[in-house]
Scaffold this active site. Structure first.
Site, PDB file in Angstrom:
ATOM      1  N   SER A 149      40.443 -86.925  49.042  1.00  0.00           N
ATOM      2  CA  SER A 149      41.375 -87.547  48.962  1.00  0.00           C
ATOM      3  C   SER A 149      42.576 -87.040  50.216  1.00  0.00           C
ATOM      4  O   SER A 149      42.472 -85.780  50.708  1.00  0.00           O
ATOM      5  CB  SER A 149      42.443 -87.440  47.965  1.00  0.00           C
ATOM      6  OG  SER A 149      43.791 -88.061  47.773  1.00  0.00           O
ATOM      7  N   TYR A 162      45.594 -82.694  40.667  1.00  0.00           N
ATOM      8  CA  TYR A 162      44.724 -83.528  41.547  1.00  0.00           C
ATOM      9  C   TYR A 162      44.706 -83.056  43.110  1.00  0.00           C
ATOM     10  O   TYR A 162      43.952 -82.894  43.738  1.00  0.00           O
ATOM     11  CB  TYR A 162      45.362 -84.847  41.714  1.00  0.00           C
ATOM     12  CG  TYR A 162      44.650 -85.844  42.185  1.00  0.00           C
ATOM     13  CD1 TYR A 162      43.784 -86.836  41.418  1.00  0.00           C
ATOM     14  CD2 TYR A 162      45.020 -86.347  43.448  1.00  0.00           C
ATOM     15  CE1 TYR A 162      42.752 -87.692  42.455  1.00  0.00           C
ATOM     16  CE2 TYR A 162      44.293 -87.309  44.198  1.00  0.00           C
ATOM     17  CZ  TYR A 162      43.277 -88.001  43.595  1.00  0.00           C
ATOM     18  OH  TYR A 162      42.569 -89.002  44.291  1.00  0.00           O
TER      19      TYR A 162
END
Length: 276
Positions: A149, A162
């Site tokens: 990501s 995350y």
């Protein structure tokens, strides 16, 4: 102008896609399936994965669903065994399964942090390790693609777990690539930016929130899952035969930006993706 399909055949290949029931995982699975691969959709949501598998099955290839918690060694072992028993081997793995737990940093619980790390990072490790053992046994190489990501490089303060997990995925990808290259197994990662998945769709009808998203995307629009799927198909193919240990950022220019851009209303449309 319609996008030109990336032409490659995976007719004899078998793929595992974790988190394959929806969103980016499903788009990756379709990109492989449309080019002839047989695919196992591994997901904690077996019902949704099964529906997707039935829709994707063709006479040329098989698409199967399998319930799997990628944070469990036993379940990942069963996933690989199932794939070998049903489809004859493993050639391509896309480690896409991931979760998000959002909370202000000072209020985030240890459990929320652990849950995210266990799925997003440990799950990539377990999936890659067990699949690679099978690939080494087969002796014909393979391709592993991990889903990172832009938040593995940048950060949003309310999703600390995350952010940490995706940063870990990027460096784990490099470690795996170095370890597995001698076996002919290529390991790379994709790091998406703002993609129209279920999470982003929740704010799509809120102009203020969407403007915040689009203000950091020079291309002026969010990405589509199919655009990530096409990258996965390329990385899994022989066209990427000399690409090892890399992370490809599919973010519309977000990481290159050091300010904000004007928001276009309506935003530009994405290109039409290849259809099966």
């Amino acid at each position: 102008m319609a996008a030109v399909p990336f032409s490659v055949s995976f007719a004899s290949k078998v793929a595992i896609v974790t988190g394959g029931a929806r969103g980016i995982g499903l788009a990756c699975a379709r990109a492989l399936c449309n080019r002839g691969a047989s695919v196992v959709l591994a997901d904690a949501d077996l019902e949704t994965a099964s529906k997707a598998a039935m829709e994707m099955n063709t006479q040329q290839n098989k698409v199967l669903a399998f319930a799997c918690d990628v944070s469990s060694t036993a379940e990942v072992e069963k996933l690989v065994q199932f794939t070998v028993e049903k489809l004859g081997g493993v050639d391509i793995v896309i480690s896409n399964a991931g979760i998000v737990r959002a909370a202000p940093f000072l209020e985030m619980t240890e459990k929320d942090f652990d849950d995210v790390i266990n799925v997003n990072l440990k799950g990539v490790f377990l999936t890659g390790q067990h699949a690679a053992r099978q690939m080494v046994k087969q002796g014909r190489g393979g391709a592993i693609i991990n889903m990172g990501s832009v938040n593995g490089v940048t950060a949003i303060p309310t999703i600390a777990g995350y952010n940490a997990s995706k940063g870990g995925v990027h460096n784990l990808t490099r470690s795996m690539a170095l370890a597995l290259a001698p076996h002919g197994i290529r390991v790379n990662a994709i790091a998406p930016g703002s993609i129209m998945t279920d999470v982003l769709r929740k704010v799509a009808d809120n102009p203020e929130e969407m403007n915040k998203v689009l203000s950091r995307v020079p291309l002026g629009r969010v990405g589509e899952p199919e655009e990530v799927g096409e990258i996965a198909a390329f990385l899994a193919s022989d066209s990427a035969s000399y690409i090892v240990g890399e992370t490809i950022y599919a973010d519309g220019g977000r990481l290159a930006l050091n300010y904000t851009v004007p928001v276009q209303n309506p935003p530009p449309k994405p290109p039409a993706m290849p259809q099966p």
